[in-house]
Scaffold this active site. Structure first.
Site, PDB file in Angstrom:
ATOM      1  N   TYR A 721       0.786  -1.233   0.000  1.00  0.00           N
ATOM      2  CA  TYR A 721       0.000   0.000   0.000  1.00  0.00           C
ATOM      3  C   TYR A 721       0.822   1.289   0.000  1.00  0.00           C
ATOM      4  O   TYR A 721       0.278   2.356  -0.252  1.00  0.00           O
ATOM      5  CB  TYR A 721      -0.946   0.019   1.214  1.00  0.00           C
ATOM      6  CG  TYR A 721      -2.014  -1.040   1.134  1.00  0.00           C
ATOM      7  CD1 TYR A 721      -3.126  -0.874   0.316  1.00  0.00           C
ATOM      8  CD2 TYR A 721      -1.921  -2.210   1.870  1.00  0.00           C
ATOM      9  CE1 TYR A 721      -4.108  -1.852   0.230  1.00  0.00           C
ATOM     10  CE2 TYR A 721      -2.889  -3.198   1.797  1.00  0.00           C
ATOM     11  CZ  TYR A 721      -3.988  -3.011   0.975  1.00  0.00           C
ATOM     12  OH  TYR A 721      -4.950  -3.976   0.883  1.00  0.00           O
ATOM     13  N   LEU A 722       2.099   1.197   0.305  1.00  0.00           N
ATOM     14  CA  LEU A 722       2.921   2.410   0.408  1.00  0.00           C
ATOM     15  C   LEU A 722       3.791   2.574  -0.832  1.00  0.00           C
ATOM     16  O   LEU A 722       4.577   1.675  -1.161  1.00  0.00           O
ATOM     17  CB  LEU A 722       3.810   2.342   1.653  1.00  0.00           C
ATOM     18  CG  LEU A 722       3.059   2.220   2.990  1.00  0.00           C
ATOM     19  CD1 LEU A 722       4.048   2.104   4.133  1.00  0.00           C
ATOM     20  CD2 LEU A 722       2.137   3.406   3.201  1.00  0.00           C
TER      21      LEU A 722
END
Length: 763
Positions: A721-722
């Protein structure tokens, strides 16, 4: 170097022997003149060097002519292929000159080795197989060495380097890269250097295919199947109702699956035992079915002890045995763990087929305990190029199907029997295909950043809509945006554990509180999310959202859907209309990445020590993990590791106390003597105190970090997600090595981000 190359070199050597001898004498004569009169040599240096360069150039030309002649006089294959390769490379260069991209890029959007033929004229979507060009590639390598002039010793090394550079420039059209060859030779391990070169393929600097194809050429060896079942030794007993009973091989194999899990809590669960017994009976002979009628009367203890002993024996293996196993696994990896995709060797992620066993599931899964059947070649669909060497099934078997679909990224697929889901063998996360997908994901999230304010304004307006379906969609989108909730996919009742997402929330999953903990309009969430992980949160919301939720709950039972006029498909279709490529998941990626960037700016202090900065990074990562509800159970070894760490902290504090006393004592000695020696001792003792203080602080930071991460999984958000460019830019800005943030596997996965991100990168 190949045998052909050595033969050609001998021809060149014999053909230029006289020339070398003459040149050697000429060099000796010049060397004597240089010794005799140094000043005169300096005055004539320029003219002599010009003469030497002219004669050496002439000598090189002669050597090239001789090499060409020797190549032409060999077989037709050796005469034609280097010429064809050269013409092909020239054509590729002409084509690439029309596009403002690096030379190694081709019109199909992928970088190819210079010796591999470019895509054929007919647009069939496939590359020709590299196997047809192995010989031409080898000849090209030989040609590269043939045309390289012999090293001639000169009095001026700088001029020698200059001439070598001129030669490299002359051969630039042929894509010859002698510097890379030299680098490979200088490596301690030639294989390792070659491997590192392959891993450094910068696919992100190349054009991407625009026709929807994922690859042009794909060749692999297929999957590695689980080993066949080996019956238990006669001494290992299975007892039923207190009596020894010999089971048939199929029934015995399934019984061993249960025996291996005997100490696990799963085997105590009623659902697990019921499903296991039902599937086990299907593998029994009629005689076994008539005898074994109650699972509670079965005794698997002897089997369990046997497998425990085997496990212990593996742990006690000698160094030589472990090394032998490692070598065997490496051999299998080298054969099956790599594929050739678009003329590049790529690592395969999971090339081994999962062995049969008992399904566990997460949480209280209704199918836990069911038998996962053995996957056979007849269940397997192979995906590869038409013109590749197709994987061969084990002798006496056949594949279910062989496909040639370059619009998908999987190599092998099959359908598992528990839930009927399709399983795949894919490429490793460090591969081009996976990397491109990641890159595209984060770029889509960055595009959302540009229009998120407009979207938020839109769903706020929709809270007041006259249509109930629009209001429900707007409130759900608010939760997905604000709380980073998963959208939630529809599923068949009873097929999986009772897990939900935003769109599939039920009335029983929320409670509304007009006032709670000194806050107004509080919504209390309590449900099982993905992987049966509980999501519990109390969040104050805007008044209009609260009123809408009250409206949605009217006249509904606890088991009714909260958003009864909404599902994931409807929501995503609406989001596509708002922004191309936008889905509910993009909000989760966007909010995770933007949160990390904001937290890093707030928490990082430039004056902090390295451990303090790492702690700040982990705290920023933790904020994202909490937002995304990435929880975990505390590790089994947590308490023990914390005790060990606390012991180290206590020891370091004792050392610090002793060191400080030594400083005081040294100061007193210096005050009495005032000599340089005592002054130096004071300085050394002070430095020792400073060093121990730094070590103590580092240990204390570790303890704080571990305690805070006790039930938070940082890895999931970091990997999925990052945007990795945020982390890379942060490392570069504060001069922190990337190894402090990403391990080796993560660095391979995010090689594209590490290469392209600068310290001023903004998500």
């Amino acid at each position: 170097m190949s045998g052909d190359h050595g033969h050609k070199d001998s021809q060149v050597n014999s053909g230029s022997k006289a020339s070398d001898s003459h040149k050697h004498k000429d060099k000796e004569h010049r060397h004597k003149d240089h010794k005799k009169d140094k000043e005169r040599e300096k005055s004539k240096h320029s003219s002599n060097s010009q003469h030497r360069e002219h004669s050496e150039k002439k000598h090189k030309d002669k050597e090239r002519e001789k090499v060409k002649h020797s190549v032409d006089s060999s077989s037709d294959k050796h005469r034609d292929k280097p010429r064809e390769d050269k013409e092909r490379r020239k054509e590729d260069k002409i084509k690439s000159s029309h596009v403002d991209k690096p030379k190694k890029e081709k019109e199909n959007g992928y970088a190819n080795p210079p010796a591999v033929k470019s895509e054929p004229d007919e647009d069939n979507g496939f590359y020709p197989s590299p196997k047809h060009h192995k010989s031409s590639k080898r000849e090209y390598d030989d040609e590269e060495f043939e045309y390289k002039p012999k090293k001639v010793k000169t009095e001026n090394d700088k001029k020698s380097k200059k001439r070598k550079q001129e030669y490299d420039d002359d051969n630039e059209d042929e894509d010859i890269k002698p510097k890379k060859k030299i680098k490979d030779k200088r490596g301690a391990d030639g294989k390792k250097s070659k491997k590192e070169e392959e891993e450094k393929w910068k696919w992100w600097e190349e054009e991407r295919a625009t026709d929807g194809s994922k690859w042009r050429f794909l060749e692999h060896k297929g999957p590695v199947f689980a080993p066949a079942y080996e019956p238990l030794p006669a001494k290992v007993r299975f007892d039923y109702d207190g009596k020894h009973m010999k089971l048939s091989p199929p029934a015995e194999e399934v019984a061993t699956f249960f025996a291996k899990m005997l100490d696990h809590e799963y085997t105590t669960k009623e659902m697990f035992r019921k499903n296991f017994y039902k599937d086990w009976r299907r593998e029994m002979t009629p005689e076994e079915k008539s005898k074994i009628t109650d699972l509670n009367k079965c005794n698997f203890n002897d089997m369990s002890e046997y497998f425990k002993a085997q496990s212990e024996a593996r742990k006690q293996m000698s160094k030589e045995e472990k090394q032998k196993n490692k070598e065997e696994n490496e051999k299998v990896l080298q054969e099956y763990g790599f594929c050739v995709m678009d003329n590049h060797k790529e690592r395969i992620g999971n090339f081994r087929i999962e062995p049969p066993g008992l399904f566990r599931g997460r949480g209280d899964h209704p199918k836990m305990g069911m038998l996962k059947r053995r996957i056979r070649p007849e269940d397997i669909i192979i995906n590869c190029s038409k013109d590749s060497k197709h994987p061969k099934p084990p002798p006496g078997t056949r594949w279910k199907e062989v496909r040639h679909d370059n619009k998908v990224t999987w190599l092998v697929s099959w359908t598992e029997n528990i839930q009927g889901s399709i399983k795949y063998i894919m490429l490793n996360p460090s591969s081009r295909i996976k990397g491109e997908k990641d890159w595209q994901k984060y770029e889509t999230a960055r595009r959302l950043k540009k229009c998120v304010d407009r979207l938020r304004s839109g769903y706020r307006d929709d809270w007041k809509s006259k249509e109930m379906r629009i209001r429900q969609r707007a409130v759900a989108l608010y939760f997905i945006d604000k709380l980073a909730l998963r959208a939630g996919n529809e599923k068949e009742e009873g097929e999986t554990a009772d897990t939900v997402g935003c769109c599939s929330l039920r009335v029983e999953h929320i409670n509304l509180h007009s006032k709670m903990d000194d806050q107004e309009y509080v919504v209390e969430f309590d449900f099982l999310g993905k992987d049966s992980i509980r999501y519990y949160n109390k969040i104050p919301v805007e008044k209009r959202v609260f009123k809408n939720l009250q409206l949605f709950l009217e006249n509904k039972q606890p088991e009714d859907d909260l958003f009864d006029r909404l599902n994931t498909s409807i929501l995503n279709k609406h989001l596509q209309e708002l922004m191309d490529g936008l889905t509910a998941k993009v909000f989760r990626t966007y909010n995770a990445s933007i949160t990390l960037q904001q937290q890093l700016k707030e928490l990082t202090c430039p004056e902090d020590s390295l451990p303090a900065k790492i702690l700040s990074y982990n705290r920023a990562n933790r904020a994202v993990a909490i937002l995304c509800n990435h929880q975990r159970a505390p590790p089994k070894t947590f308490e023990k590791s914390m005790q060990n760490l606390q012991t180290k902290i206590d020891e370091k504090q004792s050392q610090l106390s002793v060191a400080r006393k030594q400083v005081k004592s040294a100061k007193a000695d210096h005050k009495a003597s005032h000599d340089d020696r005592s002054k130096k001792t004071v300085e050394l003792k002070r430095k020792a105190v400073q060093r121990i203080e730094e070590q103590l602080m580092k240990l204390q930071m570790q303890a704080t970090d571990r305690e805070e991460n006790k039930q938070i999984a940082l890895g999931t958000s970091k990997l999925n997600y990052l945007d990795p460019r945020i982390s890379v830019a942060w490392c570069k800005k504060y001069d922190i090595t990337i190894e402090k943030i990403y391990n080796k596997t993560q660095r391979e996965k995010f090689a594209w981000a590490i290469d392209m991100a600068e310290l001023d990168y903004e998500f």
